[in-house]
Scaffold this active site. Structure first.
Site, PDB file in Angstrom:
ATOM      1  N   ASP A 184     -31.764  29.441 -37.401  1.00 16.79           N
ATOM      2  CA  ASP A 184     -31.996  28.661 -38.621  1.00 16.79           C
ATOM      3  C   ASP A 184     -33.008  29.290 -39.563  1.00 16.79           C
ATOM      4  O   ASP A 184     -33.183  28.816 -40.690  1.00 16.79           O
ATOM      5  CB  ASP A 184     -32.491  27.258 -38.233  1.00 16.79           C
ATOM      6  CG  ASP A 184     -31.396  26.478 -37.530  1.00 16.79           C
ATOM      7  OD1 ASP A 184     -31.644  25.959 -36.427  1.00 16.79           O
ATOM      8  OD2 ASP A 184     -30.279  26.428 -38.067  1.00 16.79           O
ATOM      9  N   HIS A 200     -37.225  28.563 -29.474  1.00 15.69           N
ATOM     10  CA  HIS A 200     -35.912  28.163 -28.971  1.00 15.69           C
ATOM     11  C   HIS A 200     -36.050  27.795 -27.512  1.00 15.69           C
ATOM     12  O   HIS A 200     -36.820  28.409 -26.778  1.00 15.69           O
ATOM     13  CB  HIS A 200     -34.896  29.306 -29.113  1.00 15.69           C
ATOM     14  CG  HIS A 200     -33.474  28.858 -29.030  1.00 15.69           C
ATOM     15  ND1 HIS A 200     -32.844  28.669 -27.836  1.00 15.69           N
ATOM     16  CD2 HIS A 200     -32.579  28.545 -29.997  1.00 15.69           C
ATOM     17  CE1 HIS A 200     -31.591  28.266 -28.067  1.00 15.69           C
ATOM     18  NE2 HIS A 200     -31.410  28.172 -29.366  1.00 15.69           N
TER      19      HIS A 200
HETATM   20  C1  SDX Z   1     -31.087  25.220 -32.876  1.00 13.28           C
HETATM   21  O1  SDX Z   1     -30.197  24.639 -28.094  1.00 13.28           O
HETATM   22  C2  SDX Z   1     -29.561  25.463 -28.936  1.00 13.28           C
HETATM   23  O2  SDX Z   1     -28.835  26.332 -28.565  1.00 13.28           O
HETATM   24  C3  SDX Z   1     -29.879  25.101 -30.386  1.00 13.28           C
HETATM   25  C4  SDX Z   1     -29.281  26.073 -31.412  1.00 13.28           C
HETATM   26  C5  SDX Z   1     -27.746  26.069 -31.407  1.00 13.28           C
HETATM   27  O3  SDX Z   1     -27.152  27.047 -31.865  1.00 13.28           O
HETATM   28  O4  SDX Z   1     -27.188  24.984 -31.044  1.00 13.28           O
HETATM   29  O5  SDX Z   1     -29.705  27.395 -31.158  1.00 13.28           O
HETATM   30  C6  SDX Z   1     -29.696  25.693 -32.818  1.00 13.28           C
HETATM   31  O6  SDX Z   1     -31.312  24.042 -32.722  1.00 13.28           O
HETATM   32  C7  SDX Z   1     -32.194  26.231 -33.046  1.00 13.28           C
HETATM   33  C8  SDX Z   1     -33.630  25.583 -32.998  1.00 13.28           C
HETATM   34  C9  SDX Z   1     -33.926  25.002 -34.394  1.00 13.28           C
HETATM   35  N1  SDX Z   1     -35.200  24.238 -34.353  1.00 13.28           N
HETATM   36  C10 SDX Z   1     -36.304  24.695 -34.977  1.00 13.28           C
HETATM   37  O7  SDX Z   1     -36.390  25.799 -35.498  1.00 13.28           O
HETATM   38  C11 SDX Z   1     -37.472  23.688 -34.965  1.00 13.28           C
HETATM   39  C12 SDX Z   1     -38.783  24.427 -34.617  1.00 13.28           C
HETATM   40  N2  SDX Z   1     -38.727  24.836 -33.187  1.00 13.28           N
HETATM   41  C13 SDX Z   1     -39.067  23.879 -32.235  1.00 13.28           C
HETATM   42  O8  SDX Z   1     -39.462  22.615 -32.507  1.00 13.28           O
HETATM   43  C14 SDX Z   1     -38.890  24.296 -30.794  1.00 13.28           C
HETATM   44  O9  SDX Z   1     -39.147  25.628 -30.680  1.00 13.28           O
HETATM   45  C15 SDX Z   1     -37.551  23.955 -30.198  1.00 13.28           C
HETATM   46  C16 SDX Z   1     -37.203  22.523 -30.381  1.00 13.28           C
HETATM   47  C17 SDX Z   1     -36.482  24.798 -30.824  1.00 13.28           C
HETATM   48  C18 SDX Z   1     -37.596  24.280 -28.711  1.00 13.28           C
HETATM   49  O10 SDX Z   1     -38.487  23.388 -28.159  1.00 13.28           O
HETATM   50  P1  SDX Z   1     -38.844  23.430 -26.597  1.00 13.28           P
HETATM   51  O11 SDX Z   1     -37.977  24.358 -25.875  1.00 13.28           O
HETATM   52  O12 SDX Z   1     -38.925  22.019 -26.114  1.00 13.28           O
HETATM   53  O13 SDX Z   1     -40.265  24.089 -26.605  1.00 13.28           O
HETATM   54  P2  SDX Z   1     -41.594  23.294 -26.733  1.00 13.28           P
HETATM   55  O14 SDX Z   1     -41.509  22.314 -27.852  1.00 13.28           O
HETATM   56  O15 SDX Z   1     -41.952  22.792 -25.384  1.00 13.28           O
HETATM   57  O16 SDX Z   1     -42.592  24.459 -27.161  1.00 13.28           O
HETATM   58  C19 SDX Z   1     -43.231  25.267 -26.197  1.00 13.28           C
HETATM   59  C20 SDX Z   1     -44.587  25.595 -26.835  1.00 13.28           C
HETATM   60  C21 SDX Z   1     -45.377  24.347 -27.230  1.00 13.28           C
HETATM   61  O17 SDX Z   1     -46.758  24.724 -27.258  1.00 13.28           O
HETATM   62  P3  SDX Z   1     -47.660  24.420 -25.915  1.00 13.28           P
HETATM   63  O18 SDX Z   1     -47.480  22.954 -25.590  1.00 13.28           O
HETATM   64  O19 SDX Z   1     -47.134  25.327 -24.850  1.00 13.28           O
HETATM   65  O20 SDX Z   1     -49.069  24.748 -26.352  1.00 13.28           O
HETATM   66  O21 SDX Z   1     -44.364  26.312 -28.065  1.00 13.28           O
HETATM   67  C22 SDX Z   1     -44.847  25.532 -29.154  1.00 13.28           C
HETATM   68  C23 SDX Z   1     -44.979  24.113 -28.655  1.00 13.28           C
HETATM   69  O22 SDX Z   1     -45.966  23.425 -29.388  1.00 13.28           O
HETATM   70  N3  SDX Z   1     -43.831  25.657 -30.200  1.00 13.28           N
HETATM   71  C24 SDX Z   1     -44.107  25.809 -31.491  1.00 13.28           C
HETATM   72  C25 SDX Z   1     -42.867  25.951 -32.111  1.00 13.28           C
HETATM   73  N4  SDX Z   1     -41.878  25.871 -31.202  1.00 13.28           N
HETATM   74  C26 SDX Z   1     -42.493  25.685 -30.014  1.00 13.28           C
HETATM   75  N5  SDX Z   1     -45.278  25.842 -32.152  1.00 13.28           N
HETATM   76  C27 SDX Z   1     -45.195  26.019 -33.494  1.00 13.28           C
HETATM   77  N6  SDX Z   1     -44.033  26.174 -34.176  1.00 13.28           N
HETATM   78  C28 SDX Z   1     -42.860  26.138 -33.501  1.00 13.28           C
HETATM   79  N7  SDX Z   1     -41.690  26.283 -34.167  1.00 13.28           N
END
Ligand code: SDX
Length: 436
Positions: free
Chosen positions: A370, A312
């Site tokens: 989710d 998140h």
């Molecule tokens: C919702 O914003 C809100 O409030 C949203 C929400 C709401 O109520 O409105 O809470 C609802 O959208 C919840 C999130 C649902 N999405 C998912 O579950 C999709 C999977 N998660 C992600 O893609 C990710 O975690 C996000 C999009 C939720 C957050 O992305 P960020 O903040 O941009 O973080 P990032 O992509 O920069 O990740 C940081 C690191 C990265 O690795 P490094 O580059 O540091 O090596 O964490 C890794 C990412 O690759 N990472 C994951 C991951 N989520 C982040 N690696 C594997 N699996 C994951 N799910």
């Protein structure tokens, strides 16, 4: 650049030019203060750079507060855990929209107003005939919600508080009807009209699952579970879809069109679309034995596979909503007699294994709202393609609350971010004959 602060402002100095800027610090009631950079470009000729707005307060708001490190979520100051335990979605909708918990009479009047706006113009129903039966329900909902701007354009003055209130009630009331109609269209079944003797969640279940040929008794367990899920999804500060509604609304656009933009933004798998993607992921993983393989893929950037429902932008601790939903899964599955639910068991094991894995621990990737919600939606019979539509129904309350807060703010300005330009410097046009 160097800077120093006296607590009420931050002085930033460009050593090269000797120019300085005094940036006021704006304090909220709780949470981080904000450095007001409104004059930074004027004083120092620079922008701030924050792609994804991870460290940027785009607005001031009194609606929802999140502490991502502590896993805290407050709606108008009330902890989500207490609202989940003791409130109803209609009461939470009133709270988010108007800022205070309603009296019994206020709640009765508010619920009645929502109830008497649940029908949609018959012409709106005809829009569905333009979609194939396999159209994704989010595409249909976004389109038909947007078409409400055609029905309520000339009669909606966004500067009239009563018009704003009617708009809010229409959106909250009609999105379930539109959602159920999208579902019925995908089944090729007749639309079912809302009923005024049912509560909000029960009405939705009835419109989705009833058929004209026989009575459809609403399952109270399913209705109660849905009402609780709506409370948990109702608002979440400046998330991507809410920010989309604010940005679209800031131009003075028709508010129904702004909500439609919010529906579209929510659909993305990185946002509300994740609940549907989680179920697909769990089915893809299939068994506990496969978990290590998929965790390895999630850690391998070249795989483009992510653990959906994990991570998140704000929560670097457990999403409090995920905790509540996980506990709810146990109760709902037991009351529905579905305790043998392989997908839920797999989700629990996946969480347990991932949260011991250094990659997830180091990046503070916890289950989000989710991760478990789809287990409950499935258990109460909601098809996977409708999961994000359920999210949109609940979040319609947050969208209209934030739109109201923005539009009624006399200081509101059109949202217009700047950029860091890295394209070509000025160059002259060359005729095609000289281009070789
Ligand atoms: C919702 O914003 C809100 O409030 C949203 C929400 C709401 O109520 O409105 O809470 C609802 O959208 C919840 C999130 C649902 N999405 C998912 O579950 C999709 C999977 N998660 C992600 O893609 C990710 O975690 C996000 C999009 C939720 C957050 O992305 P960020 O903040 O941009 O973080 P990032 O992509 O920069 O990740 C940081 C690191 C990265 O690795 P490094 O580059 O540091 O090596 O964490 C890794 C990412 O690759 N990472 C994951 C991951 N989520 C982040 N690696 C594997 N699996 C994951 N799910």
């Amino acid at each position: 650049m160097s800077g120093k602060t006296n607590g009420t402002s931050f002085e930033l100095t460009d050593r090269a030019s000797g120019r300085s800027a005094l940036l006021p610090v704006r304090n909220g009631t709780i949470g981080p203060a904000a450095l007001d950079i409104g004059e930074l470009h004027h004083d120092l000729g620079v922008f701030t750079y924050d792609p994804g707005f991870g460290g940027t307060a785009a607005t001031e708001s009194r609606i929802t507060y999140i502490d991502g490190d502590a896993g805290v979520l407050l709606y108008r100051g009330y902890p989500i855990e207490q609202l989940a335990e003791r409130s109803t979605f209609m009461e939470v909708a009133y709270l988010l929209l108007l800022g205070e918990l309603p009296s019994a009479r206020q709640l009765q009047q508010f619920s009645a107003s929502i109830r008497y706006h649940t029908m949609i113009n018959e012409s709106l129903l005809r829009f569905f005939n333009g979609f194939h039966h396999n159209a994704h329900p989010m595409a249909m909902v976004s389109a038909v919600v947007g078409s409400m701007s055609a029905f309520y354009h000339d009669t909606t003055d966004i500067h009239n508080p009563r018009h704003r209130e009617i708009f809010s009630h229409r959106i909250i009331a009609k999105i379930p009807t539109i959602a159920a109609a999208a579902h019925k269209h995908s089944l090729g079944q007749p639309f079912i009209y809302p009923r005024n003797d049912l509560d909000y969640a029960g009405n939705l279940l009835h419109m989705m699952f009833a058929v004209p040929c026989e009575a459809y008794p609403v399952d109270p367990v399913a209705s109660q579970a849905l009402d609780l899920l709506f409370i948990l999804h109702a608002d979440h500060e400046q998330n991507a879809s809410t920010s989309t509604v604010r940005l679209a609304g800031s131009t003075g656009a028709n508010p129904y069109a702004a909500i439609s933009a919010g529906v579209s933004a929510l659909w993305g798998p990185a946002h509300g679309g994740a609940n549907e993607a989680v179920l697909a992921m769990l089915e893809q993983i299939g068994t506990v034995d496969n978990i290590p393989k998929y965790l390895a893929m999630a850690k391998d950037k070249s795989s483009h596979f992510r653990l959906m429902g994990f991570g998140h932008r704000v929560y670097k601790n457990f999403d409090p909503r995920a905790k509540i939903i996980r506990a709810m899964c146990h109760k709902v599955l037991e009351r529905l007699g579905r305790t043998d639910n392989p997908l839920f068991e797999l989700a629990l094991r996946l969480e347990e294994i991932a949260l011991k894995d250094e990659y997830f621990v180091a990046r503070k990737l916890y289950p989000n709202v989710d991760f478990y919600s789809g287990v409950i939606y499935s258990a109460i019979g909601i098809p996977r393609s409708m999961f994000t539509v359920m999210f949109a129904i609940a979040r319609s309350v947050g969208w209209v609350a934030h739109w109201q807060e923005m539009i009624s703010d006399p200081a509101m300005r059109i949202g217009r971010p700047r950029q860091l330009y890295t394209g070509p410097v000025r160059r002259d046009y060359v005729g095609v004959e000289q281009r070789g």
